[in-house]
Write a protein that holds these residues in place. Structure first.
Motif, PDB file in Angstrom:
ATOM      1  N   ARG A  48       0.280  23.140  -1.969  1.00 46.65           N
ATOM      2  CA  ARG A  48       0.539  24.513  -2.404  1.00 46.65           C
ATOM      3  C   ARG A  48       1.924  24.532  -3.030  1.00 46.65           C
ATOM      4  O   ARG A  48       2.782  23.723  -2.683  1.00 46.65           O
ATOM      5  N   PRO A  49       2.166  25.463  -3.957  1.00 48.68           N
ATOM      6  CA  PRO A  49       3.497  25.559  -4.546  1.00 48.68           C
ATOM      7  C   PRO A  49       4.549  25.796  -3.461  1.00 48.68           C
ATOM      8  O   PRO A  49       4.286  26.466  -2.455  1.00 48.68           O
ATOM      9  N   GLU A  50       5.729  25.244  -3.663  1.00 46.66           N
ATOM     10  CA  GLU A  50       6.788  25.339  -2.661  1.00 46.66           C
ATOM     11  C   GLU A  50       7.143  26.782  -2.310  1.00 46.66           C
ATOM     12  O   GLU A  50       7.458  27.094  -1.171  1.00 46.66           O
ATOM     13  N   ARG A  51       7.075  27.680  -3.263  1.00 42.54           N
ATOM     14  CA  ARG A  51       7.417  29.088  -3.017  1.00 42.54           C
ATOM     15  C   ARG A  51       6.178  29.959  -2.798  1.00 42.54           C
ATOM     16  O   ARG A  51       6.214  31.167  -2.971  1.00 42.54           O
ATOM     17  N   GLY A  52       5.072  29.333  -2.458  1.00 38.56           N
ATOM     18  CA  GLY A  52       3.837  30.065  -2.194  1.00 38.56           C
ATOM     19  C   GLY A  52       2.953  30.144  -3.421  1.00 38.56           C
ATOM     20  O   GLY A  52       3.400  29.898  -4.535  1.00 38.56           O
ATOM     21  N   ASP A  92       0.557  17.988 -13.188  1.00 36.43           N
ATOM     22  CA  ASP A  92       1.961  18.157 -13.577  1.00 36.43           C
ATOM     23  C   ASP A  92       2.626  19.273 -12.777  1.00 36.43           C
ATOM     24  O   ASP A  92       3.367  20.089 -13.295  1.00 36.43           O
ATOM     25  N   ARG A  93       2.312  19.308 -11.461  1.00 37.17           N
ATOM     26  CA  ARG A  93       2.901  20.311 -10.566  1.00 37.17           C
ATOM     27  C   ARG A  93       3.487  19.631  -9.335  1.00 37.17           C
ATOM     28  O   ARG A  93       3.054  18.558  -8.933  1.00 37.17           O
ATOM     29  N   THR A  94       4.455  20.299  -8.755  1.00 33.06           N
ATOM     30  CA  THR A  94       5.051  19.849  -7.501  1.00 33.06           C
ATOM     31  C   THR A  94       4.698  20.865  -6.427  1.00 33.06           C
ATOM     32  O   THR A  94       4.748  22.066  -6.669  1.00 33.06           O
ATOM     33  N   GLY A  95       4.317  20.353  -5.253  1.00 32.31           N
ATOM     34  CA  GLY A  95       3.955  21.249  -4.167  1.00 32.31           C
ATOM     35  C   GLY A  95       4.191  20.616  -2.823  1.00 32.31           C
ATOM     36  O   GLY A  95       4.601  19.457  -2.719  1.00 32.31           O
ATOM     37  N   VAL A  96       3.947  21.381  -1.788  1.00 38.92           N
ATOM     38  CA  VAL A  96       4.109  20.933  -0.412  1.00 38.92           C
ATOM     39  C   VAL A  96       2.746  20.514   0.118  1.00 38.92           C
ATOM     40  O   VAL A  96       1.776  21.276   0.021  1.00 38.92           O
ATOM     41  N   VAL A  97       2.666  19.308   0.665  1.00 35.81           N
ATOM     42  CA  VAL A  97       1.410  18.810   1.228  1.00 35.81           C
ATOM     43  C   VAL A  97       1.042  19.667   2.435  1.00 35.81           C
ATOM     44  O   VAL A  97       1.847  19.867   3.340  1.00 35.81           O
ATOM     45  N   GLN A  98      -0.186  20.182   2.417  1.00 34.21           N
ATOM     46  CA  GLN A  98      -0.695  20.980   3.529  1.00 34.21           C
ATOM     47  C   GLN A  98      -1.545  20.147   4.473  1.00 34.21           C
ATOM     48  O   GLN A  98      -1.493  20.331   5.684  1.00 34.21           O
ATOM     49  N   ALA A  99      -2.339  19.239   3.916  1.00 30.84           N
ATOM     50  CA  ALA A  99      -3.228  18.387   4.707  1.00 30.84           C
ATOM     51  C   ALA A  99      -3.720  17.250   3.829  1.00 30.84           C
ATOM     52  O   ALA A  99      -3.673  17.340   2.607  1.00 30.84           O
ATOM     53  N   VAL A 100      -4.187  16.175   4.480  1.00 28.07           N
ATOM     54  CA  VAL A 100      -4.783  15.036   3.781  1.00 28.07           C
ATOM     55  C   VAL A 100      -6.047  14.649   4.537  1.00 28.07           C
ATOM     56  O   VAL A 100      -6.025  14.486   5.755  1.00 28.07           O
ATOM     57  N   HIS A 101      -7.159  14.539   3.790  1.00 29.66           N
ATOM     58  CA  HIS A 101      -8.453  14.233   4.407  1.00 29.66           C
ATOM     59  C   HIS A 101      -9.186  13.168   3.603  1.00 29.66           C
ATOM     60  O   HIS A 101      -8.945  13.007   2.408  1.00 29.66           O
ATOM     61  N   GLN A 111       0.840  -1.186   0.000  1.00 33.92           N
ATOM     62  CA  GLN A 111       0.000   0.000   0.000  1.00 33.92           C
ATOM     63  C   GLN A 111       0.881   1.244   0.000  1.00 33.92           C
ATOM     64  O   GLN A 111       1.897   1.294   0.682  1.00 33.92           O
ATOM     65  N   PRO A 112       0.475   2.268  -0.770  1.00 29.18           N
ATOM     66  CA  PRO A 112       1.267   3.493  -0.781  1.00 29.18           C
ATOM     67  C   PRO A 112       1.227   4.180   0.575  1.00 29.18           C
ATOM     68  O   PRO A 112       0.232   4.087   1.288  1.00 29.18           O
ATOM     69  N   GLN A 113       2.300   4.848   0.907  1.00 29.43           N
ATOM     70  CA  GLN A 113       2.383   5.571   2.168  1.00 29.43           C
ATOM     71  C   GLN A 113       1.533   6.829   2.080  1.00 29.43           C
ATOM     72  O   GLN A 113       1.488   7.486   1.049  1.00 29.43           O
ATOM     73  N   ARG A 114       0.842   7.154   3.129  1.00 29.34           N
ATOM     74  CA  ARG A 114       0.027   8.365   3.167  1.00 29.34           C
ATOM     75  C   ARG A 114       0.944   9.583   3.255  1.00 29.34           C
ATOM     76  O   ARG A 114       1.834   9.642   4.100  1.00 29.34           O
ATOM     77  N   PRO A 115       0.738  10.558   2.362  1.00 30.83           N
ATOM     78  CA  PRO A 115       1.556  11.768   2.448  1.00 30.83           C
ATOM     79  C   PRO A 115       1.294  12.502   3.759  1.00 30.83           C
ATOM     80  O   PRO A 115       0.206  12.413   4.327  1.00 30.83           O
ATOM     81  N   VAL A 116       2.289  13.233   4.217  1.00 36.41           N
ATOM     82  CA  VAL A 116       2.166  13.970   5.474  1.00 36.41           C
ATOM     83  C   VAL A 116       2.415  15.457   5.219  1.00 36.41           C
ATOM     84  O   VAL A 116       3.150  15.819   4.304  1.00 36.41           O
ATOM     85  N   PRO A 117       1.798  16.330   6.028  1.00 35.76           N
ATOM     86  CA  PRO A 117       2.016  17.760   5.866  1.00 35.76           C
ATOM     87  C   PRO A 117       3.509  18.108   5.921  1.00 35.76           C
ATOM     88  O   PRO A 117       4.270  17.545   6.697  1.00 35.76           O
ATOM     89  N   GLY A 118       3.893  19.020   5.038  1.00 37.45           N
ATOM     90  CA  GLY A 118       5.282  19.458   4.955  1.00 37.45           C
ATOM     91  C   GLY A 118       6.102  18.674   3.943  1.00 37.45           C
ATOM     92  O   GLY A 118       7.219  19.058   3.616  1.00 37.45           O
ATOM     93  N   GLN A 119       5.554  17.598   3.432  1.00 31.78           N
ATOM     94  CA  GLN A 119       6.257  16.732   2.492  1.00 31.78           C
ATOM     95  C   GLN A 119       6.106  17.275   1.071  1.00 31.78           C
ATOM     96  O   GLN A 119       5.026  17.677   0.659  1.00 31.78           O
ATOM     97  N   LEU A 120       7.196  17.288   0.317  1.00 33.13           N
ATOM     98  CA  LEU A 120       7.172  17.698  -1.075  1.00 33.13           C
ATOM     99  C   LEU A 120       6.632  16.553  -1.913  1.00 33.13           C
ATOM    100  O   LEU A 120       7.047  15.412  -1.744  1.00 33.13           O
ATOM    101  N   ALA A 121       5.671  16.852  -2.815  1.00 36.04           N
ATOM    102  CA  ALA A 121       5.042  15.806  -3.614  1.00 36.04           C
ATOM    103  C   ALA A 121       4.758  16.309  -5.029  1.00 36.04           C
ATOM    104  O   ALA A 121       4.457  17.485  -5.234  1.00 36.04           O
ATOM    105  N   TYR A 122       4.847  15.398  -5.980  1.00 34.71           N
ATOM    106  CA  TYR A 122       4.521  15.686  -7.368  1.00 34.71           C
ATOM    107  C   TYR A 122       3.124  15.157  -7.661  1.00 34.71           C
ATOM    108  O   TYR A 122       2.819  13.997  -7.356  1.00 34.71           O
ATOM    109  N   ASP A 123       2.281  16.003  -8.245  1.00 37.93           N
ATOM    110  CA  ASP A 123       0.919  15.635  -8.616  1.00 37.93           C
ATOM    111  C   ASP A 123       0.892  15.401 -10.125  1.00 37.93           C
ATOM    112  O   ASP A 123       0.930  16.365 -10.898  1.00 37.93           O
ATOM    113  N   PRO A 124       0.847  14.130 -10.570  1.00 38.00           N
ATOM    114  CA  PRO A 124       0.890  13.864 -12.003  1.00 38.00           C
ATOM    115  C   PRO A 124      -0.358  14.352 -12.754  1.00 38.00           C
ATOM    116  O   PRO A 124      -0.280  14.652 -13.939  1.00 38.00           O
ATOM    117  N   ALA A 125      -1.486  14.497 -12.095  1.00 37.06           N
ATOM    118  CA  ALA A 125      -2.700  14.956 -12.764  1.00 37.06           C
ATOM    119  C   ALA A 125      -2.585  16.418 -13.201  1.00 37.06           C
ATOM    120  O   ALA A 125      -3.102  16.803 -14.243  1.00 37.06           O
TER     121      ALA A 125
END
Length: 76
Positions: free
Chosen positions: A52-56, A23-32, A7-21
């Protein structure tokens, strides 16, 4: 013996992640779960990630199960 979880690991806030849908990379703020949300998130998975984008900038939502993690970011 070192086994990887199937099973994939659940992303956690503060983690950098790429969203293939998007095509952006951002920082995870929350998961619900979708049941916790009061708006139409249009995600098909069991968990919705807010990024959110890494630089805001403007936040977006993504299916947490489809996120990919840059090398060294997973499991922080």
């Amino acid at each position: 013996m070192n086994q990887q979880s199937s099973q994939p690991q659940r992303p956690v806030p503060g983690q950098l992640a790429y969203d293939p849908a998007s095509d952006r990379t951002g920082v995870v703020q929350a998961v619900h779960s979708p049941d916790e949300l009061l708006f139409d998130h249009q995600a098909t998975g069991y968990r919705v990630a807010f990024l959110r984008p890494e630089r805001g900038g403007v936040e977006w939502t993504a299916d947490a199960a489809t996120l990919r993690f840059p090398s060294g970011e997973r499991g922080r």
